[in-house]
Design a protein around this motif. Structure first.
Motif, short mmCIF file in Angstrom:
data_model
loop_
_atom_site.label_atom_id
_atom_site.label_comp_id
_atom_site.label_asym_id
_atom_site.label_seq_id
_atom_site.Cartn_x
_atom_site.Cartn_y
_atom_site.Cartn_z
N GLY A 178 0.80 -1.22 0.00
CA GLY A 178 0.00 0.00 0.00
C GLY A 178 0.83 1.26 0.00
O GLY A 178 0.45 2.26 -0.62
N ALA A 179 1.98 1.23 0.66
CA ALA A 179 2.78 2.45 0.79
C ALA A 179 3.70 2.69 -0.39
O ALA A 179 4.03 3.85 -0.68
N CYS A 180 4.13 1.64 -1.07
CA CYS A 180 5.20 1.79 -2.06
C CYS A 180 4.80 1.51 -3.51
O CYS A 180 5.49 1.95 -4.42
N PHE A 181 3.71 0.75 -3.74
CA PHE A 181 3.39 0.31 -5.10
C PHE A 181 1.91 0.52 -5.40
O PHE A 181 1.10 -0.41 -5.30
N PRO A 182 1.52 1.72 -5.78
CA PRO A 182 0.09 2.01 -6.00
C PRO A 182 -0.48 1.40 -7.27
O PRO A 182 -1.70 1.28 -7.38
N ASN A 183 0.36 1.03 -8.24
CA ASN A 183 -0.14 0.57 -9.54
C ASN A 183 0.13 -0.90 -9.83
O ASN A 183 0.12 -1.32 -10.98
N VAL A 184 0.35 -1.68 -8.80
CA VAL A 184 0.62 -3.10 -9.00
C VAL A 184 -0.65 -3.82 -9.44
O VAL A 184 -1.73 -3.61 -8.87
N GLU A 185 -0.52 -4.66 -10.49
CA GLU A 185 -1.64 -5.45 -10.99
C GLU A 185 -1.44 -6.95 -10.77
O GLU A 185 -2.41 -7.69 -10.66
N THR A 186 -0.19 -7.40 -10.71
CA THR A 186 0.12 -8.83 -10.55
C THR A 186 0.93 -9.03 -9.28
O THR A 186 1.95 -8.35 -9.07
N LEU A 187 0.48 -9.97 -8.43
CA LEU A 187 1.17 -10.28 -7.18
C LEU A 187 1.63 -11.73 -7.19
O LEU A 187 0.91 -12.62 -7.65
N LYS A 188 2.84 -11.96 -6.67
CA LYS A 188 3.36 -13.31 -6.44
C LYS A 188 3.65 -13.41 -4.95
O LYS A 188 4.65 -12.88 -4.47
N VAL A 189 2.75 -14.07 -4.24
CA VAL A 189 2.76 -14.04 -2.78
C VAL A 189 3.18 -15.41 -2.26
O VAL A 189 2.44 -16.39 -2.38
N TYR A 190 4.37 -15.46 -1.63
CA TYR A 190 4.91 -16.72 -1.09
C TYR A 190 5.44 -16.48 0.32
O TYR A 190 6.65 -16.40 0.55
N PRO A 191 4.55 -16.33 1.30
CA PRO A 191 5.01 -16.02 2.66
C PRO A 191 5.55 -17.24 3.41
O PRO A 191 6.29 -17.10 4.37
N GLY A 192 5.16 -18.41 3.04
CA GLY A 192 5.46 -19.62 3.79
C GLY A 192 4.17 -20.34 4.12
O GLY A 192 3.06 -19.84 3.87
N ASP A 193 4.28 -21.50 4.70
CA ASP A 193 3.11 -22.32 4.99
C ASP A 193 2.57 -21.98 6.37
O ASP A 193 2.78 -22.69 7.36
N TYR A 194 1.85 -20.86 6.46
CA TYR A 194 1.24 -20.44 7.72
C TYR A 194 -0.26 -20.73 7.68
O TYR A 194 -0.89 -20.59 6.62
N PRO A 195 -0.88 -21.06 8.83
CA PRO A 195 -2.32 -21.35 8.83
C PRO A 195 -3.17 -20.14 8.45
O PRO A 195 -4.26 -20.29 7.91
N GLU A 196 -2.66 -18.94 8.72
CA GLU A 196 -3.48 -17.74 8.47
C GLU A 196 -3.26 -17.15 7.08
O GLU A 196 -3.71 -16.04 6.80
N THR A 197 -2.57 -17.87 6.21
CA THR A 197 -2.31 -17.33 4.88
C THR A 197 -3.59 -17.11 4.09
O THR A 197 -3.69 -16.19 3.27
N HIS A 214 -0.47 -15.03 -7.87
CA HIS A 214 0.17 -16.34 -7.89
C HIS A 214 0.51 -16.73 -6.46
O HIS A 214 1.07 -15.92 -5.71
N GLN A 215 0.20 -17.98 -6.08
CA GLN A 215 0.49 -18.47 -4.74
C GLN A 215 0.63 -19.98 -4.79
O GLN A 215 0.28 -20.62 -5.78
N LYS A 216 1.13 -20.59 -3.69
CA LYS A 216 1.24 -22.05 -3.64
C LYS A 216 0.88 -22.61 -2.27
O LYS A 216 1.15 -23.77 -1.98
N THR A 217 0.23 -21.79 -1.42
CA THR A 217 -0.06 -22.21 -0.04
C THR A 217 -1.46 -22.76 0.12
O THR A 217 -1.68 -23.75 0.83
N LEU A 218 -2.44 -22.15 -0.51
CA LEU A 218 -3.84 -22.53 -0.30
C LEU A 218 -4.12 -23.91 -0.87
O LEU A 218 -3.65 -24.25 -1.96
N ARG A 219 -4.93 -24.68 -0.13
CA ARG A 219 -5.33 -26.02 -0.57
C ARG A 219 -6.75 -26.29 -0.11
O ARG A 219 -7.27 -25.63 0.78
N GLY A 220 -7.36 -27.29 -0.72
CA GLY A 220 -8.65 -27.79 -0.26
C GLY A 220 -9.74 -26.74 -0.25
O GLY A 220 -9.94 -25.98 -1.21
#
Length: 703
Positions: free
Chosen positions: A628-647, A664-670
């Motif tokens: 929010g503070a640095c990239f006002p015009n972002v259209e594509t996100l690649k979010v890979y924080p780790g395997d946290y339950p609250e992702t 793009h992500q790889k954490t969510l399942r089911g």
């Protein structure tokens, strides 16, 4: 346009006559149909009961050698002086056609034949009359029985008037009328094809007439035919050449069709390969063979390609498991440099093995080395070709891709740098990089050593440093310093020493000096003000990352940014000093990485961005605040924080965020994945499960 009252009345009587014929009331139907014909605005007059002059004149015309004889007869008066009416109204033609059909059903074949000829005289460019003539005559030759007196009399009259010796000649007369109909409708037609035309062509086909073979290419301009053929593959085109000589001339002589040859897995063509090249050698500019396992790509066939395709610009050869050069073979010497492959600018050798590369690549580079601009060299096994991948100087080479898929081969970069002085794009993967000469040169001794025109570098995930566990490995540079003209930097591996080796330059020439990220002026990076893409899977401290990213972010050229916030575990084993304190302090991305802020960034990717004070309970705030503070015009996100339950909660928040189009992500399942997809569909966001975010590095292989 609305029809006249007389035409409307004709249509009404015509429909009534057809209804009476359906009920077998032929006498009433004949009367009704005659009234419909006479009702036409052209005011046709009756020819009379004598039909012989009409029959004899028309049959004599079709038997002449002049293809326009019947048309000329139909356009003129009858032999007896009667002037036949001319009319192109469809209702008039249909009325006469139905009348002839009704007469034939009542066994009045002579009258039916004369009426069918009257349709031809009415409009010789219409297929209706020719179809009815064939329908009237054909039953006489098929169903004639000597004891049927009515049929015998009709047949005798027609044979007499047509001057035919026997009923066996009736089939020839049918063919002549159908042939004349095909000619006249094609040459003189004044409208589009109708049902009668289709019936006429079907008759010609059933009679096995050569005129029934219609060539669609004759109906279109040459440019349209070329566009149609361009949608066919080479197998289909080869079949087209066997349709006819005309098709063969069209296909073989079309430069557009043979400029780009693509085959998947051809079988051994034997002697046909040479004849094929002889036919199209002046047209072929691009040759792609995906797999030569069944092609038996011998030395003679490579010679045909190298010496026969003088205009070849792009060559792609995919190798299978079969080895085509014997181990004892010497380097081929066919072809003369400066005469062959002088236009070849792109070369791709995919899945090539040790023996193939040892003999094939030097031979091709000997011929095309002075002209080659792009080279893709993808190996399956053995490290021979990567010890010295480019055995000769390639002065114009701009794009180079070196990949070893199965084993990790050692690449000595000294000769590579010397032989590719004007390189602009470099892609390395599956290699152990090693260079003694660069490590032995002090900065003031390097001079013009390197790639001054380099703009893009891609380091794959399987690339590493040779002897990576030596403490001073980062000092021994394997690649020359990156110039300030860089536009793309992609490092897909998590090996931090390799990332440091590629990005930074050690100021002091002293191999006893240990790379210390926190040390004073221990290493620097040139400014990259034109950088458009920076993707690095290795962790880099903020103090050094600022040198790489900040100039491009401030100039507004940076478009794609992908970073890693997790501690540099790879660096931990190689640097005996404590980690840079900047690692432990990067918790507020919006503050510590503020130098990367840019409104021009449209794609943002972050790995491992939630740790330090947030690691006990994942909330994703460091990344959300950073976005929010640095990239006002972002259209594509690649979010890979780790395997946290609250992702899942973070993903749902990002899906709802205005302006985001792709995630793009790889954490969510089911269930969480299904819920996120449902919400993304409602919000118009494309949500992808991308396991390998660096799977699209580099540039596509030439195909």
């Amino acid at each position: 346009m609305s029809s006249s009252p007389s035409e409307a009345e004709m249509t009404s009587r015509l429909e009534k006559g057809r209804a009476l014929m359906a009920d077998a009331q032929y006498a009433a139907a004949l009367s009704c149909l005659m009234k419909a014909v006479n009702q036409c605005p052209c005011a046709p007059a009756a020819h009379g009961k004598e039909k012989s002059c009409n029959i004899s004149q028309c049959t004599a015309a079709v038997q002449s050698s002049d293809p326009d004889a019947l048309y000329n007869v139909a356009s003129g008066p009858c032999r007896c002086g009667f002037s036949w009416p001319r009319c192109t109204r469809s209702v008039h033609i249909e009325a006469l056609d139905t009348l002839a059909d009704c007469l034939a059903r009542t066994n009045h074949y002579v009258a039916a034949f004369s009426t069918a000829l009257g349709i031809i005289r009415l409009d010789p460019a219409s297929a209706a009359g020719y179809c009815r003539v064939a329908h009237v005559i054909r039953p006489l030759s098929k169903q004639y029985q000597p004891f049927n007196g009515a049929l015998a009399r009709c047949l005798a009259v027609i044979l007499r008037d047509a001057k035919l010796p026997s009923a066996a000649k009736l089939r020839d007369v049918i063919k002549l009328f159908v042939k004349a109909g095909l000619h006249n409708t094609q040459k003189y037609r004044h409208g589009t094809d109708d049902l009668y035309n289709a019936v006429l062509h079907k008759m010609a086909h059933s009679l096995k007439m050569p005129e029934s073979r219609r060539d669609p290419m004759k109906k279109f301009p040459r440019e349209v035919v070329s566009m149609i053929f361009s949608y066919l593959d080479r197998t289909a085109l080869s079949r087209c050449t066997r349709v006819s000589k005309a098709w063969s001339r069209y296909v073989v002589s079309d430069k557009m069709l043979w400029g780009d040859i693509r085959v998947e897995r051809p079988r051994n063509p034997g002697r046909y390969f040479g004849s094929f090249l002889n036919k199209h050698h002046q047209y072929i500019k691009s040759l792609v063979i995906d797999d030569v396992s069944d092609f038996a790509l011998s030395e003679s066939k490579v010679k045909m390609i190298a010496t026969g395709l003088l205009n070849l610009e792009r060559l792609h050869i995919g190798f299978g498991m079969k080895q085509w050069f014997p181990p004892s073979a010497s380097t081929p010497s066919w072809g003369e440099p400066g005469r062959h492959l002088t236009k070849l600018t792109q070369l791709s050798l995919v899945n090539i093995n040790r023996m193939d590369s040892r003999f094939l690549l030097p031979a091709l580079l000997r011929l095309a080395g002075d002209f080659l601009e792009q080279l893709d060299l993808i190996c399956t096994s053995d490290e021979y070709m990567f010890v010295q991948p480019i055995p000769s100087r390639v002065p114009k080479l701009k794009q180079l891709r070196l990949i070893c898929r199965e084993t990790t081969a050692i690449l000595h970069t000294n000769e590579l740098i010397e032989n590719t002085p004007n390189l602009e794009q470099l892609h390395l993967d599956g290699l152990m990089l090693n260079s003694d000469r660069i490590g032995q040169l002090a900065p003031e001794q390097t001079g013009d050593w390197g790639w001054p025109a380099l703009q893009s570098i891609t380091i794959g995930a399987k690339t590493a440093l040779a002897g990576a566990r030596i403490s001073n490995v980062a000092l021994r540079r394997v690649l020359p310093p990156l110039p300030s003209s860089m536009r793309k930097i992609e490092i897909a591996g998590v090996d931090s020493p390799l990332a440091y080796n590629v990005l930074f330059t050690v100021n002091t020439y002293d191999e006893s000096t240990v790379l210390a990220p926190g040390g004073k002026e221990s290493h620097t990076s040139p400014a990259f003000p034109n950088l458009e893409v920076f993707r690095c899977r290795s962790a880099i401290p903020a103090s050094l990352l600022r040198e790489v990213v900040a100039p491009a972010a401030q100039s507004g050229t940076l478009k794609i940014l992908e970073l890693t916030a997790e501690p540099g575990t790879g660096l931990r084993y190689d640097v005996p000093q404590p980690l840079d304190p900047a690692f432990a302090e990067v918790d507020n991305l919006a503050k510590d990485w503020a130098f990367a802020a840019s409104p021009s960034v449209h794609t943002l990717g972050i790995h491992g961005f939630n740790w330090a004070t947030h690691h006990l309970r994942f909330d994703g705030r460091p990344f959300v605040d950073f976005l929010g503070a640095c990239f006002p015009n972002v259209e594509t996100l690649k979010v890979y924080p780790g395997d946290y339950p609250e992702t899942a909660a973070l993903m749902l928040e990002l899906v709802r965020r205005p302006g985001i189009k792709t995630i793009h992500q790889k954490t969510l399942r089911g269930v969480e994945w299904d819920e996120a997809r449902r919400l993304a569909k409602l919000a118009g966001v494309q949500l992808h499960h991308t396991v390998n975010p660096f799977g699209d590095i580099g540039w596509p292989i030439m195909k």
